[in-house]
Motif scaffolding. Structure first.
Motif, PDB file in Angstrom:
ATOM      1  N   LYS A 176      30.573  -5.598 -28.050  1.00 31.45           N
ATOM      2  CA  LYS A 176      30.372  -6.764 -28.663  1.00 31.45           C
ATOM      3  C   LYS A 176      30.821  -7.973 -27.444  1.00 31.45           C
ATOM      4  N   LEU A 177      31.844  -7.819 -27.044  1.00 34.57           N
ATOM      5  CA  LEU A 177      32.468  -8.713 -25.941  1.00 34.57           C
ATOM      6  C   LEU A 177      31.655  -8.804 -24.819  1.00 34.57           C
ATOM      7  N   ALA A 178      30.956  -7.581 -24.376  1.00 29.94           N
ATOM      8  CA  ALA A 178      29.840  -7.568 -23.182  1.00 29.94           C
ATOM      9  C   ALA A 178      28.859  -8.616 -23.518  1.00 29.94           C
ATOM     10  N   ASP A 179      28.062  -8.250 -24.920  1.00 31.83           N
ATOM     11  CA  ASP A 179      27.293  -9.116 -25.333  1.00 31.83           C
ATOM     12  C   ASP A 179      27.241 -10.547 -25.253  1.00 31.83           C
ATOM     13  N   ASN A 190      21.191 -35.698   6.410  1.00 32.13           N
ATOM     14  CA  ASN A 190      20.422 -34.274   6.280  1.00 32.13           C
ATOM     15  C   ASN A 190      21.264 -32.935   5.697  1.00 32.13           C
ATOM     16  N   ASP A 191      22.481 -33.559   5.545  1.00 34.54           N
ATOM     17  CA  ASP A 191      23.367 -32.392   5.044  1.00 34.54           C
ATOM     18  C   ASP A 191      23.119 -31.854   3.748  1.00 34.54           C
ATOM     19  N   THR A 192      23.498 -30.797   3.530  1.00 35.62           N
ATOM     20  CA  THR A 192      23.121 -30.305   2.164  1.00 35.62           C
ATOM     21  C   THR A 192      24.368 -30.026   1.609  1.00 35.62           C
ATOM     22  N   LEU A 193      24.261 -29.984   0.039  1.00 35.17           N
ATOM     23  CA  LEU A 193      25.645 -29.851  -0.896  1.00 35.17           C
ATOM     24  C   LEU A 193      24.967 -28.751  -1.811  1.00 35.17           C
ATOM     25  N   GLU A 194      25.648 -27.555  -1.742  1.00 32.73           N
ATOM     26  CA  GLU A 194      25.597 -26.494  -2.484  1.00 32.73           C
ATOM     27  C   GLU A 194      26.659 -26.265  -3.648  1.00 32.73           C
ATOM     28  N   ILE A 195      26.471 -25.884  -4.897  1.00 32.17           N
ATOM     29  CA  ILE A 195      27.454 -25.525  -5.996  1.00 32.17           C
ATOM     30  C   ILE A 195      26.862 -24.073  -6.029  1.00 32.17           C
ATOM     31  N   ARG A 196      27.784 -23.219  -6.371  1.00 30.52           N
ATOM     32  CA  ARG A 196      27.503 -21.890  -6.854  1.00 30.52           C
ATOM     33  C   ARG A 196      28.638 -21.402  -7.647  1.00 30.52           C
ATOM     34  N   TYR A 197      27.884 -20.781  -8.624  1.00 32.50           N
ATOM     35  CA  TYR A 197      28.760 -20.078  -9.500  1.00 32.50           C
ATOM     36  C   TYR A 197      29.291 -18.841  -9.219  1.00 32.50           C
ATOM     37  N   LYS A 198      30.748 -18.352  -9.070  1.00 27.69           N
ATOM     38  CA  LYS A 198      30.911 -17.283  -8.498  1.00 27.69           C
ATOM     39  C   LYS A 198      31.673 -16.582  -9.542  1.00 27.69           C
ATOM     40  N   THR A 199      31.430 -15.225  -9.717  1.00 24.50           N
ATOM     41  CA  THR A 199      31.712 -14.531 -10.885  1.00 24.50           C
ATOM     42  C   THR A 199      32.296 -12.975 -10.391  1.00 24.50           C
ATOM     43  N   ASN A 200      32.442 -12.149 -11.275  1.00 22.33           N
ATOM     44  CA  ASN A 200      33.040 -10.776 -10.761  1.00 22.33           C
ATOM     45  C   ASN A 200      31.688  -9.966 -11.281  1.00 22.33           C
ATOM     46  N   ILE A 260      24.164  -7.994 -16.347  1.00 24.18           N
ATOM     47  CA  ILE A 260      25.386  -8.399 -16.490  1.00 24.18           C
ATOM     48  C   ILE A 260      26.184  -7.613 -17.716  1.00 24.18           C
ATOM     49  N   LYS A 261      25.712  -7.381 -18.709  1.00 27.81           N
ATOM     50  CA  LYS A 261      26.428  -6.570 -19.768  1.00 27.81           C
ATOM     51  C   LYS A 261      26.824  -5.222 -19.118  1.00 27.81           C
ATOM     52  N   GLY A 262      26.204  -4.334 -18.411  1.00 23.26           N
ATOM     53  CA  GLY A 262      26.567  -3.287 -17.682  1.00 23.26           C
ATOM     54  C   GLY A 262      27.979  -3.432 -16.800  1.00 23.26           C
ATOM     55  N   ASP A 263      27.669  -4.359 -16.130  1.00 22.61           N
ATOM     56  CA  ASP A 263      28.793  -4.803 -15.143  1.00 22.61           C
ATOM     57  C   ASP A 263      30.046  -5.195 -16.001  1.00 22.61           C
ATOM     58  N   ILE A 264      29.821  -5.981 -17.001  1.00 27.87           N
ATOM     59  CA  ILE A 264      30.985  -6.415 -17.776  1.00 27.87           C
ATOM     60  C   ILE A 264      31.958  -5.320 -18.424  1.00 27.87           C
ATOM     61  N   ILE A 265      30.992  -4.340 -18.991  1.00 27.67           N
ATOM     62  CA  ILE A 265      31.728  -3.267 -19.484  1.00 27.67           C
ATOM     63  C   ILE A 265      32.054  -2.173 -18.496  1.00 27.67           C
ATOM     64  N   ASP A 266      31.481  -1.993 -17.184  1.00 24.60           N
ATOM     65  CA  ASP A 266      32.334  -1.503 -16.231  1.00 24.60           C
ATOM     66  C   ASP A 266      33.653  -2.136 -15.723  1.00 24.60           C
TER      67      ASP A 266
END
Length: 101
Positions: A37-40, A71-81, A88-94
């Protein structure tokens, strides 16, 4: 109920179960159910955060270029485990199994 509140409620119930599990020294399949349930819910949160960061990044890049006139670029990334956004669900359970064992 918003997704964050659903996650907090589920986590609270799972933690109460873990405390009871620890006190009674027993095992049940309930822990697997709570983890599932938490993984979902966690999967939904991660996907929403990823989409939000993409939108924020696109908008920020647009205005950054207008403001700086460079011409510089700005990048925003979402970093997660989570390594694989297709599982995603499988990785969370692992990850939850790593913390329990």
């Amino acid at each position: 109920m918003c997704i964050r509140d659903r996650y907090k409620k589920c986590l609270k119930q799972r933690n109460a179960y873990l405390k009871d599990f620890y006190d009674k020294k027993g095992f049940s399949d309930m822990l697997d159910i709570w983890d599932e349930k938490l993984a979902d819910i966690g999967e939904k949160i991660i996907k929403e955060r990823g989409l939000y960061c993409k939108k924020l990044g696109d908008l920020s890049k647009k205005y950054y270029n207008k403001i700086t006139k460079s011409n510089d670029t700005l990048e925003i990334r979402y970093k997660t485990n989570v390594d694989n956004f297709n599982n995603i669900k499988g990785d969370i359970i692992d990850l939850s199994l790593i913390h329990i064992c």
